[in-house]
Design a protein around this motif. Structure first.
Motif, short mmCIF file in Angstrom:
data_model
loop_
_atom_site.label_atom_id
_atom_site.label_comp_id
_atom_site.label_asym_id
_atom_site.label_seq_id
_atom_site.Cartn_x
_atom_site.Cartn_y
_atom_site.Cartn_z
N GLU A 142 0.62 -1.33 -0.19
CA GLU A 142 -0.10 -0.10 0.23
C GLU A 142 0.89 1.19 -0.02
O GLU A 142 0.70 2.41 -0.53
N HIS A 143 1.71 0.95 0.88
CA HIS A 143 2.34 2.35 1.05
C HIS A 143 4.16 1.97 1.54
O HIS A 143 4.53 1.33 3.04
N PRO A 144 5.45 1.85 0.96
CA PRO A 144 6.52 1.92 1.34
C PRO A 144 6.78 2.58 2.28
O PRO A 144 7.80 1.59 3.62
N THR A 145 6.39 3.53 3.26
CA THR A 145 7.28 3.67 4.52
C THR A 145 5.78 4.11 5.84
O THR A 145 6.19 4.43 6.47
N ALA A 146 4.73 3.91 5.05
CA ALA A 146 4.17 4.51 5.86
C ALA A 146 3.47 3.47 6.85
O ALA A 146 3.46 2.19 6.86
N VAL A 147 2.98 3.17 8.36
CA VAL A 147 3.17 2.84 9.33
C VAL A 147 1.66 2.63 9.17
O VAL A 147 0.22 3.38 9.17
N ALA A 148 1.23 1.03 8.95
CA ALA A 148 -0.65 1.04 8.39
C ALA A 148 -1.43 0.95 9.75
O ALA A 148 -2.23 1.71 9.70
#
Lengths: 419, 412
Positions: free
Chosen positions: B34-40
């Motif tokens: 979903e996003h390489p850096t964002a904490v889900a």
């Protein structure tokens, strides 16, 4: 881990021939009978005669189990012990364990140089010259990578260990009594005796030294032994362990038959006393062999111990390591290595230092720390995620946990009966 | 924006909208798809099981974590393959620092907490590999958090920006795979990749060689110690191994296959492209410590009636190694070798010059010439390449100077 791997690789590449026949298990076994071992076994024989021979069988069984665990951990994970401890137990645990390792290994390095000092002392050479010279040689040989070619000599000279068996025979021991003492149940009174417990813990600590587990595992990883080829290595480990303890048994017997029998219950300030005392009893040559074997064992272990400590610590804590790096690229690694040798050898220059006392003490500390290293190894070898189908068998767990409990109990009792 | 360390988040107490303590943070999850850096989400250990607290519900993120909603709104956590769990996969593990071209161990992870639309955006920005992270983890819980923060600010950070990190991820079945978020590793020089690979455990090496491009993998493999080469190729499935081996220099490939068990090398050979397979199997039949075993069958040769232009065209078409182009060999109508032209002469001569004008005597040897004689020839004639010819004086292959250096270095 990789650093130690490449270090081992550079010198081991040239001893391929030797290694084709004997493996890491056997080499570790040879390094195991170092100055600390020889002094501790001699002291045990001199002080208690045959009465401590019963320890040999349980110690051998524990040694086989522990070394087998190290070798299996290395073969299955492809990683060193300090790497695994770091990855599975986190930074803080690793930090304190590595700190402990540095302290006890420092004690062992001092012991190795004590062995150098007393063996060469037999030839009338003063420790004030030989210790600094040998320390410098070890330092430069390893840093320059020339250690590789010397290794072969050390390994060959390990055949000197046979001389302990010869010395044992020449000492004309009472074979029946010795054999009987090996298989009898120990007397219960021993557990109330401080000196007795101290020596037993020393025997355990010198035979199953914590640093050897780090070293053996690294060697297995370096040799590229995988879980599939592991069956053969298991035998290498078992035979190595048995060889170690047969030599140990003969050292105890030799000293029991000579020193203990003639009333010299303390091998004294200097390990050379043991050899000197043997001289009239077992003859000129046996005593020279004893000295030669002691020197070889000491310098062999002194070359391996500091560098293997530096690798274990740096890799566990994530510092740059490796002899292929320059000093400024891996400062912690080189400093740690250098300090261990310089200070370890420097301690020996203290006048009237009781060499045997210091060395045996370092082995007792090994024994006290051993259970804690063992606990980590047990947790790792029972981790199914890590080991898959190669987790410990029930029998191994029983033996290893028993070792942990027994050694800790002995330590507690020893401290309790300390006067 | 403010920096939060992973080690500070782990174990922190979590309060929900009502202000009640609901549990402690156990893990921090990133969903790279979903996003390489964002904490889900954060995995919170609550009295009734582990729950996922999505980062969109974070109100504040410090020593205590506050959520914008009630505990009932947090779903139960179920493990899933695609997630990157920062504690399990990153903390204390080895990662590849693509920028520094080495393997390092993670002491801590730096996250950025920025308030956006009434909630906190948490994202991974760097990996701490220095003393700051180490001391923080050592003193945690012993020294008060506030004192520690001020103290730690004085230690210069040693961090690797997340963009330069490649990590070896272990999935729940404990199979290691290389998770190339930014494909950094593939862009490195093969020699650097080889250095990195040497620092890894066998399973991790396998992961690297399964992931990177075959051409790069082949070159990196050539740089490795023969023993390591063998163990890597043995661990790969024969399909993948064949893909890599056929990209290697034929002589290096032959050397490697020779060291494998026969059925294994046969298997790999059979899955290679016919052309590469022929070359390599030809080399395999020759003795190893002779000219034939050292030579490569990729060389540049043109008819001796040609011109410099023809030679340049042949060089353009050539796909072999760079070392091999140092000499262009000339052959007669009956394919006998008649001479050699050094690359330099071709480079400085007009295109229409007949090659016979530039011709020099070709130094050659027979396929069964032993290693030491080969080295002797290189020394005597200061060669860059040496032709290997059959009984009929036809060129079978060439030996290049770099092969000789390798040979001499491993002579003992």
């Amino acid at each position: 881990m990789a650093g130690l791997r490449s270090f081992l690789k550079s010198w081991k590449a040239r001893v391929v021939l030797v290694l084709a026949v004997i493996g890491p298990g056997f080499i570790t076994a040879n390094v195991d009978n170092d100055a600390g071992g020889i002094f501790t076994y001699s002291q045990a024989g001199a002080q208690f005669g045959y009465t401590l021979l019963w320890t040999m069988i349980p110690i051998t069984i524990a040694l086989i189990v522990v070394q087998e665990m190290s070798a299996r951990l290395g073969a299955v994970t492809g990683k060193g012990l300090s790497d695994l401890i770091r990855e599975e137990f986190g930074f803080r645990v690793t930090f304190f364990l590595m700190l402990t390792l540095v302290v006890i290994n420092f004690g062992n390095v001092v012991g190795e140089f004590a062995g150098v000092a007393s063996s060469l002392g037999l030839f009338g050479w003063s420790k004030y010259y030989v210790v600094p010279v040998c320390a410098f040689l070890v330092w430069i040989l390893v840093v320059r990578g020339t250690y590789a070619s010397i290794e072969k000599i050390f390994l060959t000279a390990s055949a000197f260990y046979v001389c302990y068996i010869v010395a044992g025979v020449l000492a004309h021991p009472d074979w029946k009594a010795a054999a009987f003492a090996t298989v009898t149940r120990p007397e219960a009174a021993g557990i109330r005796n401080y000196g007795y417990l101290y020596t037993v813990i020393g025997l355990v600590g010198t035979t199953i030294a914590p640093w050897m587990q780090f070293y053996l595992q690294a060697s297995i990883v370096e040799k590229g032994i995988t879980a599939k080829q592991y069956r053969a290595s298991r035998w290498d480990v078992i035979i190595g362990c048995i060889f170690t303890d047969v030599v140990a048994w003969f050292i105890i017997v030799a000293c029991a038959a000579t020193l203990y029998a003639t009333g010299r219950h303390d091998i004294g300030r200097d390990g050379a006393d043991a050899a000197l005392a043997l001289r009239p009893l077992v003859g000129e040559y046996a005593y020279l062999l004893f000295a030669g074997g002691l020197f070889n064992a000491s310098i062999f272990a002194a070359s391996i111990l500091p560098i293997s400590t530096a690798y274990a610590v740096c890799e566990g804590l994530g510092f740059e390591s490796g002899l292929d790096k320059k000093f400024h690229e891996a400062p912690v690694f080189y400093w740690l290595y250098t300090v261990l040798i310089v200070v370890g050898a420097g301690v020996l220059l203290v006048p009237r230092l009781p060499l045997v006392y210091v060395t045996v003490l370092s082995q007792v500390v090994n024994g006290i720390v051993l259970p804690f290293v063992l606990i980590f190894m047990l947790l790792l070898t029972n981790d199914r995620e890590l080991m898959g189908e190669h987790t410990n068998s029930r029998l191994f767990n029983i033996i290893a946990w028993t070792t942990v409990v027994v050694v800790i109990s002995m330590t507690v009792l020893m401290l309790f009966f300390h006067k | 924006m403010s920096l939060v360390a992973l080690s500070e988040l782990l174990g922190a107490t979590v309060r929900d909208a009502s202000g009640t303590v609901r549990g402690r943070v156990r893990e921090v999850a990133v969903a790279p798809q979903e996003h390489p850096t964002a904490v889900a989400f954060l995995i919170v250990k609550t009295p009734d099981g582990e729950r996922m607290l999505p980062s969109s519900s974070l109100k504040s993120c410090g020593l205590t974590i506050r959520a914008t909603d009630e505990v009932g709104g947090w779903d139960k956590y179920t493990p899933s393959d695609g997630l990157l769990l920062l504690k399990r996969d990153l903390l204390d593990q080895q990662i590849i620092d693509v920028h520094g071209r080495k393997v390092v161990r993670v002491n801590d992870v730096e996250l950025d907490a920025t308030p956006v639309n009434g909630h906190i955006n948490l994202s991974v920005i760097a990996v701490d590999v220095g003393a700051r992270g180490a001391i923080r983890r050592l003193t945690q819980g012993v020294v008060p958090a506030f004192t520690m923060r001020t103290l730690l600010e004085r230690i210069p950070p040693r961090v690797i920006p997340w963009a330069y990190v490649d990590l070896l991820e272990t999935d729940p079945a404990r199979r290691v795979k290389l998770k190339i978020v930014y494909e950094g590793l593939s862009k490195l020089h093969p020699a650097d990749i080889a250095d990195i690979v040497e620092d890894l455990a066998p399973a991790e090496r396998e992961a690297v060689f399964e992931t990177i491009d075959e051409g790069v993998a082949a070159e990196a493999l050539e740089e490795l110690d023969p023993k390591v080469q063998v163990s890597i190729v043995e661990s790969l499935d024969s399909d993948r191994a064949a893909d890599i081996v056929q990209e290697m220099d034929p002589d290096a490939a032959a050397d490697l296959l020779e060291k494998l068990a026969e059925d294994r090398s046969g298997q790999i050979l059979s899955e290679m492209q016919p052309e590469e397979r022929n070359e390599v199997s030809q080399l395999l039949e020759f003795g190893k410590r002779t000219a034939a075993g050292r030579m490569t069958t990729e060389y540049v040769s043109v008819p001796d009636g040609g011109t410099v232009d023809d030679a340049i065209e042949a060089l353009r078409q050539f796909e072999g190694s760079r070392e091999a182009v140092a000499t262009v060999y000339l052959y007669s109508i009956s394919y006998k070798i008649t001479g050699a032209v050094p690359l330099v002469k071709i480079a400085i001569s007009p295109p229409s010059t007949p090659l016979l004008d530039l011709r020099e005597e070709a130094i050659t040897c027979l396929p069964d010439t032993p290693d030491d004689e080969v080295a002797g020839l290189f020394d005597k004639y200061n060669l860059v390449t040496l032709g290997v010819v059959d009984q009929d004086q036809r060129l079978a292959g060439i030996i290049t100077a770099d092969d000789v250096i390798t040979m001499l270095r491993h002579a003992d």
